[in-house]
Write a protein that holds these residues in place. Structure first.
Motif, short mmCIF file in Angstrom:
data_model
loop_
_atom_site.label_atom_id
_atom_site.label_comp_id
_atom_site.label_asym_id
_atom_site.label_seq_id
_atom_site.Cartn_x
_atom_site.Cartn_y
_atom_site.Cartn_z
N LYS A 1 41.88 -26.58 -6.72
CA LYS A 1 41.76 -25.12 -6.60
C LYS A 1 42.46 -24.61 -5.35
N ALA A 2 42.38 -25.38 -4.27
CA ALA A 2 43.06 -24.98 -3.04
C ALA A 2 44.57 -24.93 -3.26
N LYS B 1 45.81 -21.73 -5.25
CA LYS B 1 45.64 -20.38 -4.70
C LYS B 1 46.95 -19.62 -4.64
N THR C 1 37.87 -29.16 -5.94
CA THR C 1 38.08 -28.30 -4.78
C THR C 1 39.51 -28.41 -4.27
N THR D 1 35.01 -18.97 -10.05
CA THR D 1 35.01 -20.12 -10.95
C THR D 1 35.34 -19.67 -12.37
N GLN E 1 44.31 -22.37 -13.52
CA GLN E 1 42.85 -22.23 -13.41
C GLN E 1 42.34 -21.06 -14.22
N ASP F 1 35.48 -25.02 -14.88
CA ASP F 1 34.34 -25.56 -14.13
C ASP F 1 33.23 -25.98 -15.06
N ASN G 1 30.48 -29.72 -10.86
CA ASN G 1 29.83 -28.70 -10.02
C ASN G 1 28.81 -29.29 -9.06
N GLN H 1 33.75 -33.13 -8.08
CA GLN H 1 33.68 -31.83 -7.41
C GLN H 1 34.70 -31.76 -6.28
N ALA H 2 34.85 -32.85 -5.52
CA ALA H 2 35.81 -32.87 -4.41
C ALA H 2 37.24 -32.73 -4.92
#
Length: 477
Positions: free
Chosen positions: A389-390, A393, A386, A309, A301, A332, A358, A382-383
């Protein structure tokens, strides 16, 4: 038709004009351009210009008229009708700013039902098609079958997208300008019948009669045709995102020869967690297309904003560049064009780019053009962004253990439903002039009758490049 780089097309009912006639195209049908401009305006603008891209006109007005003739020639060679098709057209000042503009609009000048030889009773047909089917002109004497107008100020004034005007050449080498011939082909298709006359926002047929268009729109979730729906069912179908398809034997028969396999993203890896699985993605109009061999690597990312972002609207920092080098970059959407983002992650050494949307909504492609982009790029919802990105982490500085493979699914064709019918453009938020009256933006390769003009469109309207002629055949051409 509106524009804000890239240009968005809008079709609408149109203008009143004068009636000097210019020669039309020759082929299976004759398409005649009716010049609606006054002296020294529009098609009659005497401003000197240099010939460009096969357009030999020496004034601005001549070049506009020659571009129209070229588009008319393409359609004339494609259609069959013993009744000449009259296109009432003009270039006039239309609203615009330094960054946005109304390009123009076009549509059927009139509609008819129950004329001689009408294939379907109590059904609306556009003027040019009704005349072709009747074998006799149905329009009032001298009236055009199609009305069209285009922005005469585009790119010529500082307050009207200066530098981004119409390209008037005939060779499709338009660069960063708006290709007028492509726009004309699109808008003429609307006037020929690539449009419905039922109110898509309310679902109510005009004067309680369906159009021939409604006989071919099908809700792919229920397999119910629009002509058999209630007003409310049609209204909801027009907001279904992916729920509306074109049901016609000519289009569906040509779909396998025109459309390519659906691009997909498979996520694996020991730290992928809940993000594991296969994702539908939107393709970029720039960079190399995805192939069965795929592009595989760790997903990393880009983070360059305080909120976590990564927009990649500027050259990547040393840390971000080190993270994406040899990897697949996740960025993004927002703030700058997709090609700028791609250029920056490519310069940092990324093998591919994934853009997370976004805002909620269906997956669509990435517009823009830049021949210098040599890496593939795709878009996810977008979903999906998300979820990715989770999983990221817990990534390390040089690797994430979240492995992405960008490839194709040979069993699915881009932009089609489960029955391999091409879907129509029906976003969840109604888009006047675009919803229902265009093909989906998910189609691959890009189609002429999507709601936006893509930079890679050829000047072709037939298979194996394009499905526009096939749709017109479905309605009676």
């Amino acid at each position: 038709m509106s524009a804000n780089k890239p240009a968005l097309l809008r079709r609408a009912a149109l203008l009143a004009l004068a009636c000097s006639v210019w020669a039309g195209a020759h082929g299976a049908a004759v398409v005649t351009i009716v010049n609606g401009n006054a002296p020294d305006e529009g098609f009659n603008d005497p401003t000197p210009v240099q010939p460009v891209g096969g357009n030999t006109g020496t004034t601005l007005g001549q070049q506009r008229l020659i571009a129209f003739q070229h588009a008319a020639t393409i359609w004339g060679a494609t259609l069959t009708s013993k009744v000449p098709v009259r296109v009432g057209a003009s270039f006039v000042p239309l609203p615009c700013t330094a960054d946005t503009a109304v390009l123009g609009s076009a549509g059927a000048n009139d509609i008819f039902s129950d004329f001689p030889n009408a294939p379907l009773p109590n059904t609306w047909y556009p003027s040019a098609l009704a005349s072709k089917l009747a074998g006799d002109d149905q329009a009032p004497a001298g009236e055009p079958h199609i009305r069209a107008r285009f922005n005469s100020r585009l790119g010529l004034f500082d307050d009207c997208m200066a530098g981004s005007g119409f390209y008037l050449g005939l060779d499709n080498k338009h660069g960063d300008k708006i290709n007028l011939v492509t726009v004309l082909l699109h808008e003429m298709a609307h006037g020929l019948g690539f449009q419905g006359f039922t109110d898509e926002q309310t679902g109510e047929p005009y004067e309680k009669r369906p159009s021939v268009w409604d006989h071919h729109l099908i809700d792919n979730r229920t397999n119910k045709l629009w002509v058999n729906m209630s007003n409310e069912e049609r209204r909801m179908s027009a907001l279904s995102e992916t729920g509306l398809s074109w049901n016609g034997r000519f289009v569906t028969g040509q779909v396998p020869t025109v459309l390519s396999p659906q691009s997909v993203m498979t996520v694996t890896g020991r730290r992928a967690g809940g993000a594991k699985g296969m994702y539908e993605v939107g393709d970029a109009s720039f960079g190399p297309p995805l192939a069965a061999a795929g592009v595989k690597g760790d997903l990393m990312q880009v983070v360059d904003q305080e909120n976590g972002t990564g927009l990649a609207c500027a050259p990547l920092s040393k840390a971000n560049a080190a993270g994406v080098k040899g990897k697949i970059a996740l960025v993004d959407r927002g703030e700058c064009s997709f090609v700028i983002k791609a250029r920056h992650v490519q310069d940092a050494g990324a093998r591919a780019m994934v853009v997370a949307d976004n805002a909620p909504g269906p997956v669509t492609g990435l517009g823009g053009g830049d021949p210098a982009i040599a890496i593939p790029a795709v878009r996810v919802s977008q979903a999906s962004g998300t979820a990715l990105k989770a999983a990221l982490k817990k990534r390390q500085r040089g690797k994430s253990a979240v492995v992405v493979n960008l490839t194709i699914d040979p069993e699915r064709l881009a932009g089609t439903d489960s029955a391999r019918r091409i879907r129509m453009f029906v976003p969840a938020e109604f888009d006047p002039g675009s919803s229902v009256s265009h093909f989906t933006t998910d189609a691959k390769s890009n189609q002429l009758m999507e709601p936006s003009i893509n930079a890679d469109l050829p000047h072709e309207v037939t298979a194996p490049k394009d499905l526009t002629q096939a749709l017109l055949q479905d309605i009676g051409w």
